[in-house]
Motif scaffolding. Structure first.
Motif, PDB file in Angstrom:
ATOM      1  N   ILE A   1       0.848  -0.986  -0.071  1.00 34.37           N
ATOM      2  CA  ILE A   1      -0.069  -0.184   0.158  1.00 34.37           C
ATOM      3  C   ILE A   1       0.652   1.439   0.027  1.00 34.37           C
ATOM      4  CG2 ILE A   1      -1.401   1.666   1.607  1.00 34.37           C
ATOM      5  CD1 ILE A   1      -2.987  -0.962   0.416  1.00 34.37           C
ATOM      6  N   TYR A   2       2.415   1.096   1.008  1.00 32.46           N
ATOM      7  CA  TYR A   2       3.186   2.213   0.413  1.00 32.46           C
ATOM      8  C   TYR A   2       3.284   2.445  -0.604  1.00 32.46           C
ATOM      9  CZ  TYR A   2       7.103   4.493   1.743  1.00 32.46           C
ATOM     10  OH  TYR A   2       8.479   5.709   1.289  1.00 32.46           O
TER      11      TYR A   2
ATOM     12  N   TYR B   1       2.132   1.708  -3.102  1.00 31.75           N
ATOM     13  CA  TYR B   1       1.581   2.458  -4.997  1.00 31.75           C
ATOM     14  C   TYR B   1       0.858   3.915  -4.033  1.00 31.75           C
ATOM     15  CZ  TYR B   1      -3.485   3.124  -6.493  1.00 31.75           C
ATOM     16  OH  TYR B   1      -4.338   3.461  -7.340  1.00 31.75           O
ATOM     17  N   LYS B   2       1.066   4.037  -2.910  1.00 35.19           N
ATOM     18  CA  LYS B   2       0.791   5.805  -2.069  1.00 35.19           C
ATOM     19  C   LYS B   2       2.104   6.379  -3.207  1.00 35.19           C
ATOM     20  CE  LYS B   2      -2.222   5.082   1.406  1.00 35.19           C
ATOM     21  NZ  LYS B   2      -2.137   5.459   2.924  1.00 35.19           N
ATOM     22  N   ARG B   3       3.278   5.724  -2.919  1.00 38.56           N
ATOM     23  CA  ARG B   3       4.450   6.438  -3.284  1.00 38.56           C
ATOM     24  C   ARG B   3       4.225   7.322  -5.188  1.00 38.56           C
ATOM     25  NH1 ARG B   3      11.055   4.651  -2.525  1.00 38.56           N
ATOM     26  NH2 ARG B   3      12.061   6.271  -3.035  1.00 38.56           N
TER      27      ARG B   3
ATOM     28  N   THR C   1       1.691   7.039  -7.410  1.00 44.82           N
ATOM     29  CA  THR C   1       0.643   7.713  -7.073  1.00 44.82           C
ATOM     30  C   THR C   1       1.093   9.127  -7.168  1.00 44.82           C
ATOM     31  OG1 THR C   1      -0.425   7.709  -4.958  1.00 44.82           O
ATOM     32  CG2 THR C   1      -1.211   6.069  -6.452  1.00 44.82           C
ATOM     33  N   LEU C   2       2.195   9.767  -5.714  1.00 48.86           N
ATOM     34  CA  LEU C   2       2.698  11.213  -5.292  1.00 48.86           C
ATOM     35  C   LEU C   2       3.930  11.330  -6.621  1.00 48.86           C
ATOM     36  CD1 LEU C   2       2.735  10.277  -1.175  1.00 48.86           C
ATOM     37  CD2 LEU C   2       1.178  12.451  -2.473  1.00 48.86           C
TER      38      LEU C   2
END
Length: 459
Positions: free
Chosen positions: A75-76, A78-80, A82-83
């Motif tokens: 999950i981390y 994926y967020k990284r 997208t950022l």
């Protein structure tokens, strides 16, 4: 490599979406960490050693397993990613600046999402996608012995509808990347002096056909070895119904003012959404799949081109089984028939039998989109000794016909006042489905694996 993977993933997701729409099941739900999937999935698969495959139980959610370290890890990541996309650029560890607002950066973004060996920074969680599969399978990364589970193998995980929901979630990163690119202008799409006058499409008919799978490996060793001699004189076949379609043709009529070399592309997509609401190309461009692409030398005047669905560039037939090859060699050694040596089969492609959704008896509405573009040269030319039948081309760029990206011109946002040009053509079609079960049940039908055009006449 990354763009190939992203295109293959998009094709599978879109094809699954077609089937859901034709079955009136609605849009594919998107995975969320807070979502609960009410209905589980148990394929009742058993491995070769007799152990049953693990499966997804009812009311599945992220609390189903307690390995939250592994869950937080992907999950981390994926967020990284997208950022990074929202930021629009990033710097690698060796100081290389990469602009994520350029079309060619699709390779970088796709490499990130796949987590493959071509990442610029290999320490950038290269195995994150494997970690996500292991989490859903309840497998720890440090386990030495792993029980079979449908989420551990790609061959089995795409049986589960949850897989499409999960992959739809992180394919949105690729879709967002494409949406941030500038739309094509009319001048970029227009091919002066060329007009697609018409495209005639033959009947699109699907049916369920009986197919036989070679599962001879399930036989005991005693049946394959006689007095320590390998004897392969028995074939164990499993019969299954599979969706198939009758071969169809596309007859192009293209007018050109002067001779020139062009690339013709054909796309297929649904006409309506889950609420049977007609959508524009701009709203529904991601639900089109490129089914054919070929190079053609136009002559001045009217050009007539006939394409058969069995010759489409992106599709392949079933592979030749080991049993067929083995017995062909044995027959050749016995001198009964020479061995056919020039039997090449492509390693990479979309199954031809799944080209069309099941459709309806009264006809499921879809639309075909055709686009003629100037030939601008291949991305990477094939060496004289190499052919696509021997190499999938993944990682080499050799699957390109020209230097345009996959799904061109649907790879960017669409402004319809700029998009529609004379060298494009759209046609509404219907996909029909015929029930053939009665023909199989009477015990007289012998043409398994093919569409028998004369059955109704002879029976």
């Amino acid at each position: 490599r990354g763009e190939h993977w992203a295109n293959a993933l998009k094709t599978m997701l879109t094809r699954y979406q077609w089937e859901r729409l034709s079955q009136e099941l609605g849009e594919t739900p998107e995975y969320s960490a807070e979502s609960v999937f009410e209905h589980g999935y148990n394929p009742q698969l058993i491995s070769y050693n007799g152990i049953q495959f693990g499966y997804r139980q009812n009311d599945f959610d992220y609390m189903h397993y307690t390995d939250f370290d592994q869950f937080n890890r992907f999950i981390y990541y994926y967020k990284r990613v997208t950022l990074l996309l929202e930021k629009g650029h990033f710097m690698t560890k060796n100081g290389t600046f990469i602009d994520l607002r350029r079309p060619e950066s699709i390779e970088v973004m796709a490499n990130f999402m796949e987590g493959n060996a071509d990442l610029f920074d290999s320490h950038f969680a290269i195995y994150w996608r494997i970690f996500s599969h292991m989490y859903f399978a309840g497998v720890d990364a440090n386990q030495l012995h792993v029980l079979p589970h449908i989420f551990v193998n790609h061959e089995t995980m795409f049986r589960d509808p949850f897989t499409y929901s999960y992959y739809k979630r992180f394919y949105q990163v690729i879709y967002k990347f494409n949406s941030l690119l500038p739309a094509y202008t009319r001048d970029e799409l227009l091919l002066p002096g060329v007009r697609v006058a018409n495209v005639q499409v033959s009947e699109l008919m699907t049916y369920f056909d009986f197919s036989h799978f070679d599962v001879s490996t399930l036989l005991n060793d005693e049946t394959l070895f006689i007095e320590d001699t390998y004897v392969f004189d028995k074939i164990f076949l499993a019969r299954q119904q599979r969706l198939n379609h009758k071969p169809f043709t596309l007859d192009y009529t293209i007018e050109a003012e002067q001779p020139q070399k062009v690339v013709v592309r054909a796309f297929l997509g649904p006409c309506y959404d889950q609420n049977r609401r007609a959508l524009s190309l701009a709203e529904y461009r991601e639900n089109f799949i490129e089914i054919d692409e070929f190079i053609y030398e136009l002559v001045a005047g009217e050009n007539t081109i006939k394409r058969d669905s069995r010759d489409f560039y992106w599709t392949i037939d079933d592979r030749r089984t080991y049993a067929e090859l083995y017995h062909a060699v044995i027959i050749a050694l016995g001198g009964e028939k020479p061995l056919e040596l020039n039997v090449t089969q492509q390693h990479w492609g979309f199954p031809d039998r799944l080209l069309l959704p099941q459709g309806w008896a009264k006809g499921y509405p879809m639309q075909l989109f055709f686009f003629v573009a100037p030939y601008t040269g291949p991305h990477v030319r094939y060496p004289s000794y190499e052919h696509s039948s021997f190499s999938g081309g993944v990682g080499s760029g050799k699957r390109y016909i020209d230097n345009k990206p996959f799904d061109y011109p649907f790879d960017r946002p669409i402004i319809e006042t700029e998009f529609l040009v004379p060298n494009m053509f759209m046609k509404n079609v219907k996909v029909y489905h015929e029930l053939l079960e009665e023909k199989y049940q009477d015990g007289k039908y012998e043409n398994y694996g093919t569409f028998d055009y004369t059955y109704k006449e002879n029976n």
